[in-house]
Design an enzyme around this catalytic site. Structure first.
Site, PDB file in Angstrom:
ATOM      1  N   ASP A 104       0.863  -1.174   0.000  1.00 34.77           N
ATOM      2  CA  ASP A 104       0.000   0.000   0.000  1.00 34.77           C
ATOM      3  C   ASP A 104       0.903   1.228   0.000  1.00 34.77           C
ATOM      4  OD1 ASP A 104      -2.380   1.609   0.448  1.00 34.77           O
ATOM      5  OD2 ASP A 104      -3.239  -0.192   1.347  1.00 34.77           O
ATOM      6  N   ASP A 200      -3.071   4.672  -2.421  1.00 36.72           N
ATOM      7  CA  ASP A 200      -4.156   5.190  -1.594  1.00 36.72           C
ATOM      8  C   ASP A 200      -4.616   6.585  -2.046  1.00 36.72           C
ATOM      9  OD1 ASP A 200      -5.569   4.767   1.084  1.00 36.72           O
ATOM     10  OD2 ASP A 200      -4.648   6.725   1.421  1.00 36.72           O
ATOM     11  N   HIS A 328     -11.097  -3.155   4.063  1.00 37.18           N
ATOM     12  CA  HIS A 328     -11.038  -2.661   5.437  1.00 37.18           C
ATOM     13  C   HIS A 328     -11.836  -1.369   5.643  1.00 37.18           C
ATOM     14  CE1 HIS A 328      -8.285  -0.380   3.100  1.00 37.18           C
ATOM     15  NE2 HIS A 328      -8.175   0.500   4.081  1.00 37.18           N
ATOM     16  N   ASP A 329     -12.396  -0.810   4.576  1.00 42.60           N
ATOM     17  CA  ASP A 329     -13.142   0.444   4.700  1.00 42.60           C
ATOM     18  C   ASP A 329     -14.651   0.244   4.713  1.00 42.60           C
ATOM     19  OD1 ASP A 329     -10.988   2.141   4.832  1.00 42.60           O
ATOM     20  OD2 ASP A 329     -10.857   2.396   2.658  1.00 42.60           O
TER      21      ASP A 329
HETATM   22  C1  NOJ Z   1      -8.285   5.053   1.986  1.00 42.55           C
HETATM   23  C2  NOJ Z   1      -7.971   3.939   2.936  1.00 42.55           C
HETATM   24  O1  NOJ Z   1      -8.427   2.735   2.384  1.00 42.55           O
HETATM   25  C3  NOJ Z   1      -8.627   4.286   4.249  1.00 42.55           C
HETATM   26  O2  NOJ Z   1      -8.565   3.224   5.160  1.00 42.55           O
HETATM   27  C4  NOJ Z   1      -7.987   5.523   4.808  1.00 42.55           C
HETATM   28  O3  NOJ Z   1      -8.680   5.936   5.962  1.00 42.55           O
HETATM   29  C5  NOJ Z   1      -7.986   6.668   3.785  1.00 42.55           C
HETATM   30  N1  NOJ Z   1      -7.643   6.246   2.459  1.00 42.55           N
HETATM   31  C6  NOJ Z   1      -6.982   7.711   4.173  1.00 42.55           C
HETATM   32  O4  NOJ Z   1      -5.682   7.197   3.971  1.00 42.55           O
END
Ligand code: NOJ
Length: 569
Positions: A104, A200, A328-329
């Site tokens: 990542d 990201d 994970h989001d």
């Molecule tokens: C996307 C990531 O998947 C997320 O987990 C994160 O909070 C935000 N970007 C900020 O880096």
């Protein structure tokens, strides 16, 4: 229509990816936190799933204000997870097993504890002064996690921009020195042998000059038109891509582009000078809520299908899609777009709904065993900053049970509970109390149990991934959707020359009816899959042995029934 010849496909087109959010994956050194020792032990499990690569969510040193997405050292491993030597061991072993490693790359922002920021905030005569975005007077942008996107820094006497948490200051990508740092980070990991990057919020790295005010009445995203797909994005990405091209192996670049339209994403992938290999789409995640819970609404299959088909069609010729339902989001997909009461059926139907589209499927840890959302008693038990901010910002006048219900539906923490390996104490994740709450359903939902059950969700995922890889039609064929207005069933076809696969997938708790396309009615077809039948009918992967049947005009499907038919015409 697909315009590539088979030779023009690269490794990641055939691949599927497994995402590891390390803190909750497997604890190998007995401290309650997932780590690279645990990953090492589980590599054979990942290989046996039938995936070809691992994407690691950030494993670098980080104060964990946003669980790794706030990096304080890009060229090291978080001590909780191991060290560079252990990373190398994992990477080498993964390669031996035929698994590639994707890192990542979080370069829109760093942690406020990164040495660059610690220097930058000292004052305007510091060599790092322009590494971040400083202003005497902030504009009106809101942070995506809530509140103003600006924080005051007393030592320097100025405000810095943070599109995410306060502890995540945005880097100033317009500064060539910052871009050189990024290139050096890329080389650092490429020199160690990694195979690519998931980048990201990459569409946010170039902000419009002058940072104009955004739309005042929009909540979290009011400045977005001034930083999404910004003026120099293509140029900066092209610089980073050149670094990946310095290596004689095939490096993949996957862009995370929140809210980027399919047409724009396509340009990054297929433009005259492509800067990405694929982009992570977000549209199908809006079929109920995005992780900001104020958008929460009941799941609409029609809007999910519309989003899928739009991306499939937009990427049809030279483009390529990422295919995913979980990461994970987002909350767990069975609790979200499926049904916990139809746990096994909906878990399998959801797998069929996306794995057989054209693109690279991603599987998020625990998805392959059907992990579900957690329901923690109080908001104080949640750790994710976005969840807490959402709770504090929206629907604050509602009764507590209603507010908590929204959290159960939308929290990112549901996908961050420890992986359920067995029914042993602490779910086989660790030998001591894990860093975060375990989902109490681990007694029933765990890897060991699913290894025993011939009809488990895990076995089904293995079969789906193997079938995808075996079928050139599914890997490379054209996509076509039928019956887009059907509110219960997703029906799509993949075709290569005269070979066709029809994917029929009910995502409804009620029995459902669907009209079949003309070419299939009253025709003899082979059944490659049915989630209501024993897996032994299919898992030999031998097309000659698939059961045959003659199809009627309309199919009547059980709740969450999924089938795949194959036919030549
Ligand atoms: C996307 C990531 O998947 C997320 O987990 C994160 O909070 C935000 N970007 C900020 O880096």
């Amino acid at each position: 229509m697909t315009t590539r010849t088979e030779k023009q496909y690269r490794w990641f087109h055939r691949a599927s990816l497994y995402q590891i959010w390390i803190r909750s994956f497997a604890d190998g050194n007995g401290d309650g936190i997932g780590d690279l020792y645990g990953v090492y032990e589980k590599l054979p499990y990942i290989r046996d799933l039938g995936v070809d690569a691992i994407w690691f969510s950030p494993i670098y040193p980080s104060p964990n204000a946003d669980y790794g997405y706030d990096i304080s050292d890009y060229k090291n491993i978080h001590p909780d997870y191991g060290d560079l030597a252990q990373f190398q061991k994992v990477l080498n072993r993964a390669h031996e097993l035929g698994l590639r490693i994707i890192m990542d790359l979080v370069i829109n922002h760093t942690s406020d504890e990164h040495p660059w920021f610690l220097e930058s905030r000292k004052g305007e005569d510091n060599p790092y002064r322009d590494y971040y975005i400083w202003r005497r007077r902030p504009n009106n942008w809101n942070s995506i996690f809530g509140g103003s996107a600006w924080a005051y820094e007393g030592t320097r006497g100025q405000y810095y921009l943070h599109l995410f948490a306060k502890k995540q200051p945005d880097l100033n990508m317009d500064n060539p020195a910052v871009r050189e740092e990024i290139k050096s980070i890329l080389r650092f990991w490429l020199d160690r042998g990694v195979d690519g990057f998931r980048m990201d919020v990459i569409n946010f790295i170039s902000k419009r000059e002058g940072l104009p005010d955004g739309i005042p009445w929009l909540p979290a995203i009011n400045g977005m038109m001034h930083f999404k797909d910004g003026p120099h994005l293509q140029e900066y990405l092209s610089e980073f891509r050149s670094v990946c091209r310095e290596y004689d192996r095939d490096i993949v670049q996957i862009g995370e582009g929140p809210f980027t339209e399919a047409e724009v994403a396509r340009r990054y992938i297929t433009g005259r000078k492509p800067v990405m290999d694929m982009m992570i789409s977000f549209d199908h995640m809006l079929a109920d809520c995005f992780y900001t819970e104020y958008l929460h609404r009941p799941f609409s299959l029609v809007s999910m299908k519309k989003a899928f088909t739009h991306w499939q069609n937009t990427m049809a010729d030279k483009g390529w899609n990422t295919l995913y339902l979980e990461n994970h989001d987002h909350p767990r997909i069975i609790s979200r777009y499926g049904s916990e009461s139809w746990w096994k059926e909906s878990g399998k139907a959801l797998a069929v709904s996306y794995i057989f589209q054209r693109g690279t499927p991603f599987i998020y840890q625990g998805q392959e065993i059907g992990m579900t959302n957690i329901r923690l008693r109080s908001i104080r038990d949640y750790l994710d900053e976005a969840t807490i901010q959402n709770f504090e910002r929206f629907f604050t006048k509602d009764p507590m049970d209603k507010r908590m219900n929204r959290i159960y539906h939308s929290s990112r923490d549901s996908s961050r509970t420890p992986m359920q390996w067995s029914e042993e104490r602490y779910a086989g994740f660790s030998t001591v109390l894990p860093w975060f709450s375990l989902n109490p359903n681990y007694h029933a939902i765990n890897v060991e149990e699913e290894e025993r059950d011939p009809e488990s969700i895990l076995k089904f995922y293995r079969y789906c991934l193997a079938l995808r890889k075996k079928s050139r039609t599914i890997l490379y064929g054209d996509y076509r959707e039928y019956e887009p207005g059907n509110r219960q069933v997703y029906l799509y076809e993949r075709s290569l020359k005269d070979n066709h696969c029809l994917i029929v997938c009910s995502l409804s708790k009620e029995p459902a009816r669907v009209r079949l396309p003309e070419a299939y009615r009253n025709r003899k077809v082979r059944r490659m899959l049915n989630n209501y039948e024993p897996m032994s009918l299919f898992d030999h992967l031998d097309p000659e042995r698939y059961p045959t049947e003659k199809l009627p005009e309309k199919l009547l499907l059980h709740p969450y029934e999924a089938r795949i038919y194959q036919i030549r015409y």
